[in-house]
Scaffold this motif. Structure first.
Motif, PDB file in Angstrom:
ATOM      1  N   MET A   1      44.917   3.990  72.304  1.00 46.09           N
ATOM      2  CA  MET A   1      46.000   3.029  72.235  1.00 46.09           C
ATOM      3  C   MET A   1      45.410   1.621  72.217  1.00 46.09           C
ATOM      4  SD  MET A   1      48.868   2.013  75.047  1.00 46.09           S
ATOM      5  CE  MET A   1      50.253   3.063  74.747  1.00 46.09           C
ATOM      6  N   GLN A   2      45.879   0.819  71.317  1.00 45.16           N
ATOM      7  CA  GLN A   2      45.432  -0.566  71.185  1.00 45.16           C
ATOM      8  C   GLN A   2      46.281  -1.464  72.093  1.00 45.16           C
ATOM      9  OE1 GLN A   2      42.899  -1.946  69.680  1.00 45.16           O
ATOM     10  NE2 GLN A   2      43.523  -4.049  70.016  1.00 45.16           N
ATOM     11  N   LEU A   6      49.458  -6.240  72.216  1.00 49.07           N
ATOM     12  CA  LEU A   6      50.654  -5.398  72.324  1.00 49.07           C
ATOM     13  C   LEU A   6      51.887  -6.193  72.766  1.00 49.07           C
ATOM     14  CD1 LEU A   6      51.908  -2.523  72.240  1.00 49.07           C
ATOM     15  CD2 LEU A   6      51.199  -2.288  74.642  1.00 49.07           C
ATOM     16  N   ILE A   7      51.699  -7.203  73.581  1.00 60.66           N
ATOM     17  CA  ILE A   7      52.822  -7.981  74.109  1.00 60.66           C
ATOM     18  C   ILE A   7      53.671  -8.597  72.991  1.00 60.66           C
ATOM     19  CG2 ILE A   7      51.626 -10.204  74.398  1.00 60.66           C
ATOM     20  CD1 ILE A   7      53.070 -10.389  77.165  1.00 60.66           C
ATOM     21  N   ILE A   8      53.024  -8.955  71.911  1.00 58.96           N
ATOM     22  CA  ILE A   8      53.721  -9.594  70.786  1.00 58.96           C
ATOM     23  C   ILE A   8      54.692  -8.624  70.119  1.00 58.96           C
ATOM     24  CG2 ILE A   8      53.366 -10.715  68.534  1.00 58.96           C
ATOM     25  CD1 ILE A   8      50.564 -11.577  69.654  1.00 58.96           C
ATOM     26  N   LEU A  93      49.822  -7.572  82.607  1.00 59.39           N
ATOM     27  CA  LEU A  93      50.422  -8.325  81.497  1.00 59.39           C
ATOM     28  C   LEU A  93      49.362  -9.025  80.661  1.00 59.39           C
ATOM     29  CD1 LEU A  93      53.558  -9.768  83.330  1.00 59.39           C
ATOM     30  CD2 LEU A  93      53.478  -7.894  81.658  1.00 59.39           C
ATOM     31  N   VAL A  94      48.347  -9.582  81.314  1.00 59.87           N
ATOM     32  CA  VAL A  94      47.249 -10.224  80.570  1.00 59.87           C
ATOM     33  C   VAL A  94      46.526  -9.187  79.708  1.00 59.87           C
ATOM     34  CG1 VAL A  94      44.982 -11.334  80.818  1.00 59.87           C
ATOM     35  CG2 VAL A  94      46.917 -12.161  82.162  1.00 59.87           C
ATOM     36  N   SER A  95      46.427  -7.966  80.204  1.00 57.39           N
ATOM     37  CA  SER A  95      45.706  -6.924  79.458  1.00 57.39           C
ATOM     38  C   SER A  95      46.363  -6.592  78.122  1.00 57.39           C
ATOM     39  CB  SER A  95      45.559  -5.650  80.296  1.00 57.39           C
ATOM     40  OG  SER A  95      46.793  -4.970  80.415  1.00 57.39           O
ATOM     41  N   ILE A  96      47.659  -6.881  77.966  1.00 52.87           N
ATOM     42  CA  ILE A  96      48.320  -6.583  76.694  1.00 52.87           C
ATOM     43  C   ILE A  96      48.490  -7.832  75.814  1.00 52.87           C
ATOM     44  CG2 ILE A  96      49.450  -4.500  77.546  1.00 52.87           C
ATOM     45  CD1 ILE A  96      52.076  -6.119  77.746  1.00 52.87           C
ATOM     46  N   THR A  97      47.877  -8.956  76.238  1.00 50.49           N
ATOM     47  CA  THR A  97      47.881 -10.148  75.379  1.00 50.49           C
ATOM     48  C   THR A  97      46.730 -10.057  74.392  1.00 50.49           C
ATOM     49  OG1 THR A  97      46.495 -11.417  76.912  1.00 50.49           O
ATOM     50  CG2 THR A  97      48.900 -11.617  77.162  1.00 50.49           C
ATOM     51  N   LYS A  98      46.797 -10.900  73.379  1.00 49.56           N
ATOM     52  CA  LYS A  98      45.728 -10.953  72.388  1.00 49.56           C
ATOM     53  C   LYS A  98      44.784 -12.085  72.786  1.00 49.56           C
ATOM     54  CE  LYS A  98      44.797 -11.109  67.506  1.00 49.56           C
ATOM     55  NZ  LYS A  98      45.065 -10.132  66.490  1.00 49.56           N
ATOM     56  N   LEU A  99      43.633 -11.699  73.343  1.00 49.37           N
ATOM     57  CA  LEU A  99      42.656 -12.661  73.842  1.00 49.37           C
ATOM     58  C   LEU A  99      41.243 -12.155  73.605  1.00 49.37           C
ATOM     59  CD1 LEU A  99      43.750 -13.733  77.453  1.00 49.37           C
ATOM     60  CD2 LEU A  99      43.712 -15.137  75.416  1.00 49.37           C
ATOM     61  N   ASN A 100      40.323 -13.087  73.675  1.00 51.99           N
ATOM     62  CA  ASN A 100      38.908 -12.753  73.686  1.00 51.99           C
ATOM     63  C   ASN A 100      38.650 -11.820  74.881  1.00 51.99           C
ATOM     64  OD1 ASN A 100      36.296 -13.506  75.224  1.00 51.99           O
ATOM     65  ND2 ASN A 100      35.843 -14.038  73.100  1.00 51.99           N
ATOM     66  N   ARG A 101      37.861 -10.784  74.673  1.00 49.05           N
ATOM     67  CA  ARG A 101      37.639  -9.758  75.700  1.00 49.05           C
ATOM     68  C   ARG A 101      37.067 -10.333  76.992  1.00 49.05           C
ATOM     69  NH1 ARG A 101      34.202  -5.763  77.645  1.00 49.05           N
ATOM     70  NH2 ARG A 101      35.164  -3.712  77.822  1.00 49.05           N
ATOM     71  N   ILE A 153      49.458 -18.140  79.061  1.00 50.54           N
ATOM     72  CA  ILE A 153      49.079 -17.250  77.954  1.00 50.54           C
ATOM     73  C   ILE A 153      50.146 -16.176  77.755  1.00 50.54           C
ATOM     74  CG2 ILE A 153      47.440 -15.446  77.256  1.00 50.54           C
ATOM     75  CD1 ILE A 153      45.242 -17.265  78.547  1.00 50.54           C
ATOM     76  N   ILE A 154      50.606 -15.589  78.850  1.00 51.97           N
ATOM     77  CA  ILE A 154      51.643 -14.551  78.759  1.00 51.97           C
ATOM     78  C   ILE A 154      52.887 -15.124  78.079  1.00 51.97           C
ATOM     79  CG2 ILE A 154      53.258 -13.138  80.101  1.00 51.97           C
ATOM     80  CD1 ILE A 154      50.869 -12.826  82.172  1.00 51.97           C
ATOM     81  N   PHE A 155      53.344 -16.296  78.531  1.00 50.80           N
ATOM     82  CA  PHE A 155      54.552 -16.908  77.942  1.00 50.80           C
ATOM     83  C   PHE A 155      54.367 -17.247  76.484  1.00 50.80           C
ATOM     84  CE2 PHE A 155      56.648 -17.771  82.035  1.00 50.80           C
ATOM     85  CZ  PHE A 155      57.917 -17.350  81.661  1.00 50.80           C
ATOM     86  N   LYS A 156      53.241 -17.844  76.118  1.00 51.19           N
ATOM     87  CA  LYS A 156      53.033 -18.226  74.722  1.00 51.19           C
ATOM     88  C   LYS A 156      53.086 -16.993  73.822  1.00 51.19           C
ATOM     89  CE  LYS A 156      50.520 -22.205  73.943  1.00 51.19           C
ATOM     90  NZ  LYS A 156      49.260 -22.872  73.651  1.00 51.19           N
ATOM     91  N   GLN A 157      52.468 -15.906  74.274  1.00 55.73           N
ATOM     92  CA  GLN A 157      52.425 -14.705  73.423  1.00 55.73           C
ATOM     93  C   GLN A 157      53.706 -13.880  73.536  1.00 55.73           C
ATOM     94  OE1 GLN A 157      48.770 -12.512  73.390  1.00 55.73           O
ATOM     95  NE2 GLN A 157      47.552 -14.382  73.553  1.00 55.73           N
ATOM     96  N   LEU A 158      54.403 -14.015  74.632  1.00 49.51           N
ATOM     97  CA  LEU A 158      55.636 -13.267  74.828  1.00 49.51           C
ATOM     98  C   LEU A 158      56.687 -13.630  73.788  1.00 49.51           C
ATOM     99  CD1 LEU A 158      56.637 -11.180  76.888  1.00 49.51           C
ATOM    100  CD2 LEU A 158      57.499 -13.070  78.252  1.00 49.51           C
TER     101      LEU A 158
END
Length: 162
Positions: A1-2, A6-8, A93-101, A153-158
């Motif tokens: 699972m990717q 995912l949050i987006i 929640l951060v784990s499902i954002t799109k970020l540098n590892r 970060i969560i809010f921006k991507q949410l």
């Protein structure tokens, strides 16, 4: 699972749930910081005075007494338990954002280190390790920066369009 990003793609209802949760969590977190500012002057000497008292200072505006064993154990216990749950949820929640590892791993793991250093440090300060007040101050600051960064970060991507 990717998980990355995912949050987006989450449904609107889940995004609203997460958004409402993060807003309320942030209100609670920052209210706690206001309390810290009011009770300890948000500086190392104020922290020391809050937990160790100031009975020897005849010029003190407010008389403070050293916290009891029960007060310290309750404070450390409650904060470590509650903050670990808070940062587990925020980390999820951060784990499902799109970020540098590497940034993502830092934002997920760092708060747990800061919680241990902050509240373990308060206990060590209370038993007489006076230099811990600087560690407590730094780790508390880092915990706040990490929380703020994570929630932004969560809010921006949410609410970003997929």
């Amino acid at each position: 699972m990717q998980l990355n990003g995912l949050i987006i793609t989450l449904p609107k209802e889940i995004k609203l749930l997460i958004g409402a949760f993060v807003i309320l969590l942030s209100i609670g977190f920052y209210t706690g910081l206001l309390f810290v500012g009011e009770t300890s002057s948000a500086n190392p000497n104020g922290i020391e005075e809050h937990y160790l008292g100031n009975e020897d200072d005849e010029n003190a505006e407010v008389m403070r007494f050293k916290k009891s064993d029960q007060e310290m154990l309750t404070l450390v216990h409650n904060h470590i338990l509650s903050m670990s749950i808070i940062f587990f949820l925020v980390g999820g929640l951060v784990s499902i954002t799109k970020l540098n590892r590497k940034l993502k791993l830092f934002l997920i793991i760092e708060p747990f280190v800061s919680v241990l250093l902050t509240f373990g440090g308060l206990y060590l300060l209370w038993i007489g390790v006076l230099w811990m007040k600087y560690i407590v101050m730094f780790s508390g600051f880092l915990m706040t920066i990490t929380f703020t960064t994570s929630t932004v970060i969560i809010f921006k991507q949410l609410f970003k369009k997929s």
